[in-house]
Every structure is written in C-alpha cells, then in structure tokens.
Design a protein around this motif. Sequence first.
Motif, PDB file in Angstrom:
ATOM      1  N   VAL A 633      41.078  28.009   5.971  1.00  0.00           N
ATOM      2  CA  VAL A 633      41.115  28.942   7.085  1.00  0.00           C
ATOM      3  C   VAL A 633      39.870  28.752   7.930  1.00  0.00           C
ATOM      4  N   GLN A 634      39.845  29.399   9.094  1.00  0.00           N
ATOM      5  CA  GLN A 634      38.661  29.382   9.953  1.00  0.00           C
ATOM      6  C   GLN A 634      37.930  30.719   9.842  1.00  0.00           C
ATOM      7  N   ILE A 635      36.617  30.625   9.825  1.00  0.00           N
ATOM      8  CA  ILE A 635      35.789  31.831   9.801  1.00  0.00           C
ATOM      9  C   ILE A 635      34.929  31.821  11.049  1.00  0.00           C
ATOM     10  N   THR A 636      35.090  32.854  11.879  1.00  0.00           N
ATOM     11  CA  THR A 636      34.348  32.945  13.135  1.00  0.00           C
ATOM     12  C   THR A 636      33.541  34.228  13.160  1.00  0.00           C
ATOM     13  N   ARG A 637      32.693  34.349  14.197  1.00  0.00           N
ATOM     14  CA  ARG A 637      31.819  35.511  14.298  1.00  0.00           C
ATOM     15  C   ARG A 637      32.269  36.503  15.374  1.00  0.00           C
ATOM     16  N   LYS A 638      33.430  36.290  15.957  1.00  0.00           N
ATOM     17  CA  LYS A 638      33.903  37.187  17.004  1.00  0.00           C
ATOM     18  C   LYS A 638      34.492  38.445  16.359  1.00  0.00           C
ATOM     19  N   VAL A 639      33.604  39.375  16.000  1.00  0.00           N
ATOM     20  CA  VAL A 639      34.004  40.566  15.252  1.00  0.00           C
ATOM     21  C   VAL A 639      34.041  41.781  16.176  1.00  0.00           C
ATOM     22  N   ALA A 640      34.648  42.841  15.697  1.00  0.00           N
ATOM     23  CA  ALA A 640      34.707  44.090  16.450  1.00  0.00           C
ATOM     24  C   ALA A 640      33.355  44.785  16.458  1.00  0.00           C
ATOM     25  N   GLY A 641      33.236  45.801  17.301  1.00  0.00           N
ATOM     26  CA  GLY A 641      31.946  46.442  17.508  1.00  0.00           C
ATOM     27  C   GLY A 641      31.418  47.232  16.349  1.00  0.00           C
ATOM     28  N   TRP A 642      32.254  47.565  15.381  1.00  0.00           N
ATOM     29  CA  TRP A 642      31.751  48.352  14.248  1.00  0.00           C
ATOM     30  C   TRP A 642      31.182  47.483  13.124  1.00  0.00           C
ATOM     31  N   TRP A 643      31.194  46.155  13.304  1.00  0.00           N
ATOM     32  CA  TRP A 643      30.564  45.250  12.339  1.00  0.00           C
ATOM     33  C   TRP A 643      29.171  44.857  12.805  1.00  0.00           C
ATOM     34  N   HIS A 644      28.311  44.542  11.858  1.00  0.00           N
ATOM     35  CA  HIS A 644      26.939  44.112  12.163  1.00  0.00           C
ATOM     36  C   HIS A 644      26.996  42.682  12.705  1.00  0.00           C
ATOM     37  N   PRO A 645      26.545  42.450  13.937  1.00  0.00           N
ATOM     38  CA  PRO A 645      26.568  41.077  14.470  1.00  0.00           C
ATOM     39  C   PRO A 645      25.642  40.161  13.682  1.00  0.00           C
ATOM     40  N   GLY A 646      26.137  38.971  13.366  1.00  0.00           N
ATOM     41  CA  GLY A 646      25.351  38.020  12.584  1.00  0.00           C
ATOM     42  C   GLY A 646      25.488  38.199  11.097  1.00  0.00           C
ATOM     43  N   ARG A 647      26.027  39.308  10.645  1.00  0.00           N
ATOM     44  CA  ARG A 647      26.225  39.560   9.218  1.00  0.00           C
ATOM     45  C   ARG A 647      27.685  39.921   8.930  1.00  0.00           C
ATOM     46  N   SER A 648      28.580  39.339   9.681  1.00  0.00           N
ATOM     47  CA  SER A 648      30.001  39.624   9.519  1.00  0.00           C
ATOM     48  C   SER A 648      30.793  38.446  10.056  1.00  0.00           C
ATOM     49  N   GLY A 649      32.070  38.442   9.743  1.00  0.00           N
ATOM     50  CA  GLY A 649      32.911  37.344  10.184  1.00  0.00           C
ATOM     51  C   GLY A 649      34.376  37.725  10.172  1.00  0.00           C
ATOM     52  N   VAL A 650      35.161  36.837  10.741  1.00  0.00           N
ATOM     53  CA  VAL A 650      36.606  37.014  10.825  1.00  0.00           C
ATOM     54  C   VAL A 650      37.272  35.811  10.186  1.00  0.00           C
ATOM     55  N   ILE A 651      38.231  36.045   9.332  1.00  0.00           N
ATOM     56  CA  ILE A 651      38.989  34.974   8.689  1.00  0.00           C
ATOM     57  C   ILE A 651      40.353  34.896   9.367  1.00  0.00           C
ATOM     58  N   GLY A 652      40.694  33.696   9.848  1.00  0.00           N
ATOM     59  CA  GLY A 652      41.957  33.565  10.544  1.00  0.00           C
ATOM     60  C   GLY A 652      42.446  32.145  10.603  1.00  0.00           C
ATOM     61  N   LEU A 653      43.582  32.015  11.256  1.00  0.00           N
ATOM     62  CA  LEU A 653      44.169  30.715  11.551  1.00  0.00           C
ATOM     63  C   LEU A 653      44.371  30.666  13.055  1.00  0.00           C
TER      64      LEU A 653
END
Length: 802
Positions: A633-653
Amino acid sequence: MKFTLSWLKDHLDTEASLDDILYALTDLGLEVEEVVNPAAKLAPFTIAKVLEATQHPDADRLRVCRVLTDEGEKQIVCGAPNARAGITVVLCKPGDYVPGIDTTLGVGKIRGVESHGMMASERELELSDEHNGIIELASGEVGDKFIDWLAVNRPGTVDPMIHVKVTPNRPDALGVRGIARDLAARGLGTLKPLTVPQIDGQFDCPVVVQIDPALKAKGCPHFAGRLIRGVTNGPSPDWLQQRLKAIGLRPISALVDITNYFTFGLNRPLHVFDAAKVQGTLCIHPVAGGEELLALDGKTYTLRAGMMAISDGVGVESLAGIMGGEVSGCTPETTDVFLESAWWDPITIAATGRALRINSDARYRFERGVDPEFTLPGLDLATQMVLDLCGGTPSHLAQDGAPIDTARSYRLNPARVISLVGMDIPEAEQRATLEALGFTLNGDMATPPSWRPDVLGDADLIEEVARVASLTKLVGKPLPRVNTGVPRPILTPLQQRERTARRTIAALGYNECVTYSFIDEAAAKLFGGGDDAVRVDNPISSEMSHLRPDLLPGLLRAAARNQARGFMDLALAEIGPAFSGGEPGEQHLQAAGLLIGQTVPRDPFGSRRPVDVFDAKADAEAVLAALGAPARVQITRKVAGWWHPGRSGVIGLGPNIMASFGEVHPKVLAEMGIKGTAVAFTVLVANIPYPKTKTPTRPALSISDLQAVDRDFAFVVDKGVEGLTAVNAALGVDKVLIESVRIFDQFTGDKAEAQMGAGKKSIALTVRLQPTDKTLTEAEIEAVSAKVIEKVTKATGGTLRS
C-alpha cells in the motif's frame, strides 16, 4: 384534508357520534390530526337580558348595566355603544374562558364599579371579526345555552371541523365524498347517491378549446368547459362561506367559492375564467420558456420550457392544473364566465409545481391523481351550482380529447386474506366490502373504480378488505416451527468484515466501547463535521446535537472520563457508523482505536514505554491485513486537521484511503480534556478492496521451498528524505522476486553529519529476495542489487554508503 361534520353528512346518512366517526377514520387509515369543535369553547356561555343601562359615574364611554341571568340579576360594566335596556345578549360569567381575548374572567372593578362578567361581541367569541358592539339576539330565553341558540339559528357556527392525514396513495380521500364512502363501507352509515344534473346548453360555446397534440398522450388528455352568460358574482351564501371558513379558506366570491367547494367536496378542482378577458382560442400547450404569469396569489412566475399552460390569443392565462392567472380572474363585475374542468398528468403537474415552488389545492390533488371519469360530471354539477347561486344561461359543452382508460381487473382470491393478513373474513363480506368501496365484481374478477389509481394488484384488493374489516382484529399467533436444516449464511460481506474487525481489535488488547452516534457541535467541528446537514432536529441534550463525523470524538470523551477517575493507560476501540450527512447512504463503517499512556506488555517482566505513532500504525496494518487489504500500500502524509502533522499518515491505494493513523493533534486533545499524548487509528472498512474471486474457502497456501536471500544496503541521503521513499523505490524493482523491504538502521545526529556531511543521514535497508522456481545465482543477485541501488539513489537523491 379538512371538512366539517355537516359537510360529511351531506354525503353520508349516519347517526354515528363524532367520537365513533373519529375512531373509524383513524382505523381505516385516515389518521385524524385535529378536531376543532366550536361547541366546546362556546358551551359555558348563556343568554341574558339587559334590564337597565345607566351612565358610569366616572367614565363617559362606559355604562353600568343591570342584567337578568339564570342566577338572578347581575351588575356588569360595559363599554359597547349598543349596550341598552331591553336587548338580549350573550353572557360570559366569572370563571368562563373567553377565546377571542384569551382571558378567564373574574369579578373585577372598572373605574370603581364592580362588574360580574361581560356581554360578548362576535369577535370575542371567535364567531366573526365584528367588534362594533355586543351581540344582540333576536330571540332566546334567559338562561338558555348560547350553543343551543346557534344550533337552531346559525348551525354552521357550531359544526365540528375534522382534519385527517391522507397518505399519498389515497387521492380519493382528498374529497369529502371519498371519506364518506370509506365510512359507509365500514358500516357507519349509508352513502347518499350523487345525482348529476343534465345541463341543456342554450347556445354554442364561443370559447374554443384545443389541446396540443404533444400533450394528448401525456399531459392533458381531456379538457372541457362551458360558458355561462349573465351571472351575478356576489358573495356566496352563508352556508357556503361557513364551510370554507371552517377549513381555513377565505371566502372570495360566489364563483371562486364554488370551485373551492368542489375541490374539497368531490376532489374535483375547477377553474373559472372571466370570459370577457379571454381572446380567441384557449390552447393547452407546452410553453417555449421565458413567459411570465401574474398568478392569483399575487406573484409573478417565469415559466420554463416544456411546462403546461393555458393560453389565449394574447398570452398565458393560467398555469395548467396548478393556479390561474390574475389577468383572466373573476371579479364582482364578471358577467360571463368560462367554467373549466380537465384532467392533468400527475407527474407533469408535480414537476412544474416543484420547479416553481407553487403549493395549491389543485396541484396537491392533481399530482396525486384525480378521477379522470369525473371530469364531465364534475363540470355539470358545478354548472348547476353556478346557475343556482349566480344565475345565468349555460352554453353547449366545449371540449377536446377524451377521458383516459383506467379499466383493469384483478382476481379476488378470498383465501389470500388469511395467507397475507392473517384474518379469516367470509367471502361474502369481502365482496360486499369491495362493492361498497366502488369496485365492480364479475365472478372472481374485481375492477377498481376510476378514482382508485392506487389499486394495482390482487394484494391491494386484500388490503382494502382487511382495512375496512379493521386490522385491530388481528390476533397474534406464534410462527410454525419449520426444520430447514443448515441455514444459509445471512451476513453481508460488510457485516462479515465488521465482525472480523471487532475480533481482531479485541485480540490486539483493546477494550471495546459503544458510544452514542450523537455528539456536541464543538466536538463535531473538530473532526470536520457539525454542519446543518447532520444537525438533530430534536436532540436529547445540547451534548447530543449532531451526528458524529468520526468515531474518535466518542473515544476521546470516554478516555477523558477514565483519566478523571485515575485510569491513565488506556486502549479503547469502537466499530460503528460515522456520518457525512443526514440522508440514507451518507454514512460509512469505521473501526477506530485509541492508545493513551504507556504500553502494557504481554510479558509481565517486560519493560513499559510510552505509546507512539508506530504502535497505532502497526495496529492499523494488522486490522487491514485481517480484512484482506493488499500487502503493498501507499502511506502518505496528507492527513485531516485533527491529526498531528509530521506524526501521522494515511494508508491507501492511490486516491482510495483505507486508514489513517498517528498522534492526535494537541489542540484537539486540549479541547477534549485529554492529558498527555494520544495515538489512534481509523480504518474505513468499506474502502478495502474486495477480492476479485469470491470463494467460500481460504486460498491455497503458497510457500516456496527455496532459500530466501537477504541483501543489506546503506544510503547517504538528506535529512529530510523519508525512509518510506527508499522502501517504495526498492519494492518497485521486482514485484515478484522481492518479498519485503524494511529499514533496520538509521544513523543521524552530529556524529553522522561529521562523517557524511552537514544535513546528511544514513538509512540502511534489508531487501529479501524469495525465488519461486530455482535457486538464484550470484549474477542474478548482483543484477537485482544493482537495480535496487539505481532506483533508490534516483528516488532519494542519495548515494550508496561506502
């Protein structure tokens, strides 16, 4: 649908009480919404007589009256100009509630003079708007009930008004006669015959009507009218005005009131044109678009292309089946009137009314279905009433088109009442019920009447029989025991995933929570929700005003309550729906986990450490794997505003997001009352791709018996380069041969920069090669290694560390 009791008795010969009628209506499916009985609010008032009226000593406009009542002589102070000795009045005693002034009377003093009640005006008793003086009765004995006097002298004023809720499938009940027919079928009386008069025209109708050929098939298959010359359009008689007022309509003139009377009485909307204002042929046609119509409601509407209209030689005169135009409307000066009766297509009327946002009584009925065979009888009945109330001479009929054919028949199987409803009703009673409702029976075939467009099958026949017989007679019975063997699986794929996710998260050590789907607006806005689309109209409390956009707010609230009670190490999880809107389909299934405090190792002698983002990532990947997500899968950093930027990620295809993980933003934690750091994950269960082939068994285990080969690589890259970039580049070299790539070391800090240069770090990878058909040769291994070095250096901009 509103009507009065006397109006109902015009069609139903009955001695049933009002309570019996109300109960039967609701039981028949015509739920009673409201009953307004004027007699109830007028019951306390009695008739009295003024014996003497003298001037008030301290007020020029007040009189002190000596009034004879059923309780003897009383002193009443009155300010009405017509208060004088000898008149018969309506008395309101102390303790009586006067509806027109919303006041309960008491004994009081007016300018120092004691007053025992009041003498009422018509407006104070809500009989009319008249308030120029108190009521003067032409007859009546002292002490008689005022409602008894009204029942004899003004019967319409004490007529109960009934408001029933009509479902969209019962357009026949939008007329008083349709309701009377149902009550007659129930046995509460006999339906009176409706005699349609024979109208003999005295001259040819000068108004020609023409339907556009495109509308005859769908739109307006039948249009008819008649000119009536020499009418007098004055006020309608009192009985007609009283009925219209009782159901909330304002009497306008005799011609207009007659059309309203037939709309509610017989579910036959009509329209009247001032014939002197009609020029040329009346054409029923689809408009080109852009035409304007000043309607009878005083608003100007711009018509859209394709809408049906009635036009003369000058322009649009009426919006077909919805509302007439002001230009051709009838006035007190109208002497020649064209009375129109037509049948309009329900779908076309509904689309036009919705587009222009016009709500009228005609539209309400036509879009649900008016009896197509009653077009001409309704016109004749209305013509006769115009002649009776307004005078005039009728013309011959002018019409175009013909009524649509609604004939259809369905087989009546009396035994199906038991199988479908569970009621045992004799066949003779079933046939009598259908005939009372207007059905025609020929052997075992039943033909619905033209006013019942909702009857579309034999099951509808059974429903009518059971409805009239009363579904309250149903007796509960246990289902028979049936040995069906092994039942088929009933869980959907999504339900199976929900069960798997729940078990997997529990196995990971989480405690399952069940929180409300409603949260407060502030918490909802922290997680991207809180708008009007998910607002609850009648919330239990202010803390449950919105549907939750995510599961994390509920878990964080639960964690805050636990921390307040001294529980600092928490692993909470929930599986349930989250909402993006308030409509069906605007929700999705989530599986969420929350970790706070320190890890609790399975080994009691193991060490404890604070939870971090990688704990949440590992648990999210474990849930995804259990639900069948792809390994790569791909893990990116484009997360929603309630996550800590730089310390969170998104798992997707690609654009398909399957899960989010990481630290919760400190601002969110502060708002939710959480102490310390919290990491979490959210899995979107439905976004995980389903396998292309569905088999009831697990796939065959594929294991290679050849030795795997590990090769280690270390690269010098810039400090800002992510390790995932190097991992993905190495995985892309050979998707078949390379089984896995993992980072086993990272060299950073001052010592690393001293050796490799400022702003540099070292990332070490282990690449595992798994052959499937033969042992790899050294040359093949070296070839793959060279490609790994090439791909990683190109992706990261680094170099192989020597």
